[in-house]
Design a protein around this motif. Structure first.
Motif, mmCIF file in Angstrom:
data_model
loop_
_atom_site.group_PDB
_atom_site.id
_atom_site.type_symbol
_atom_site.label_atom_id
_atom_site.label_comp_id
_atom_site.label_asym_id
_atom_site.label_seq_id
_atom_site.Cartn_x
_atom_site.Cartn_y
_atom_site.Cartn_z
ATOM 1 N N LEU A 9 57.481 9.793 53.926
ATOM 2 C CA LEU A 9 57.999 8.439 53.704
ATOM 3 C C LEU A 9 58.441 8.268 52.257
ATOM 4 N N MET A 10 57.633 8.756 51.322
ATOM 5 C CA MET A 10 57.990 8.649 49.906
ATOM 6 C C MET A 10 59.319 9.328 49.614
ATOM 7 N N LEU A 11 59.476 10.536 50.107
ATOM 8 C CA LEU A 11 60.708 11.278 49.850
ATOM 9 C C LEU A 11 61.909 10.596 50.490
ATOM 10 N N ILE A 12 61.730 10.042 51.678
ATOM 11 C CA ILE A 12 62.830 9.336 52.347
ATOM 12 C C ILE A 12 63.201 8.076 51.576
ATOM 13 N N VAL A 13 62.201 7.317 51.136
ATOM 14 C CA VAL A 13 62.473 6.088 50.364
ATOM 15 C C VAL A 13 63.212 6.426 49.072
ATOM 16 N N GLY A 14 62.743 7.432 48.352
ATOM 17 C CA GLY A 14 63.390 7.818 47.098
ATOM 18 C C GLY A 14 64.787 8.373 47.297
ATOM 19 N N MET A 31 62.036 2.586 42.573
ATOM 20 C CA MET A 31 62.920 2.110 41.503
ATOM 21 C C MET A 31 64.395 2.034 41.895
ATOM 22 N N PRO A 32 64.984 3.001 42.607
ATOM 23 C CA PRO A 32 66.393 2.838 42.977
ATOM 24 C C PRO A 32 66.655 1.578 43.794
ATOM 25 N N TRP A 33 65.675 1.180 44.582
ATOM 26 C CA TRP A 33 65.837 -0.041 45.371
ATOM 27 C C TRP A 33 65.821 -1.284 44.485
#
Length: 193
Positions: free
Chosen positions: A70-75, A124-126
């Motif tokens: 999930l972390m990698l997908i969000v980032g 952060m990108p979000w």
């Protein structure tokens, strides 16, 4: 399959018990008892994720891998969307930028040991996208903007204040830069009229 030593083993092994203890300052279950250290920061989103995984009987090792995924997908998705919408790069280049962001050495070196410290960087990108959406003409209303930024800031977690502060400061600096550029553009359009 076993648990990797990510952040808090007891969060993976028994998330509800860990999260219940997070509401108290003193933890008498640890040797000699001790003050809780940043346990409240795990309540959301990491703690909620592990509690949900536990509720659906997902084994601890699988919950860890799901969290990391999930972390990698969000980032990756946030960085790719930022590259596409803000920087104006093509779809393939934006996807590559997202993958490179999510698989940066910093992320890969911390993911399995301290994923909770990596999480703010993935959000952060979000935050930057929310600032960009507000700054462009016809963008987010002020109320929606405050709500989105508030939710994203809450989603940073509270375990590592420095990591969360860097994410928020990144969005703040981006807002200043984008706001300054827009102001200069508005002035140059006014001079032409």
């Amino acid at each position: 399959p076993t648990h990797a030593p990510d952040t808090k083993l007891d969060l993976t092994a028994n998330p509800l018990r860990f999260l219940t203890r997070a509401f108290t300052l003193w933890n008498s279950e640890l040797p000699f008892g001790q003050a809780q250290n940043q346990a409240y920061g795990y309540l959301f989103p990491m703690g909620a994720f592990f509690a949900l995984a536990d509720a659906v009987s997902l084994p601890g090792w699988a919950a860890q891998r799901a969290w990391w995924t999930l972390m990698l997908i969000v980032g990756a998705s946030g960085a790719a969307l930022f590259a596409r919408r803000v920087l104006g790069v093509g779809t393939a280049a934006a996807a590559l930028a997202g993958v490179l962001y999510a698989l940066s050495p910093r992320v890969l070196s911390l993911l399995a040991q301290l994923s909770v410290e990596t999480w703010p960087g993935m959000v952060m990108p979000w935050l930057l996208l929310a600032v960009h959406a507000r700054r462009r003409s016809g963008g987010l209303s002020w109320r929606l903007y405050v709500g989105v930024v508030g939710m994203l800031s809450a989603a940073l977690g509270g375990v590592n204040a420095t990591a969360s502060l860097v994410a928020v400061l990144g969005a703040f600096v981006f807002a200043l830069v984008v706001g300054g550029q827009r102001l200069r553009e508005d002035r140059s359009v006014g001079r032409r009229d």
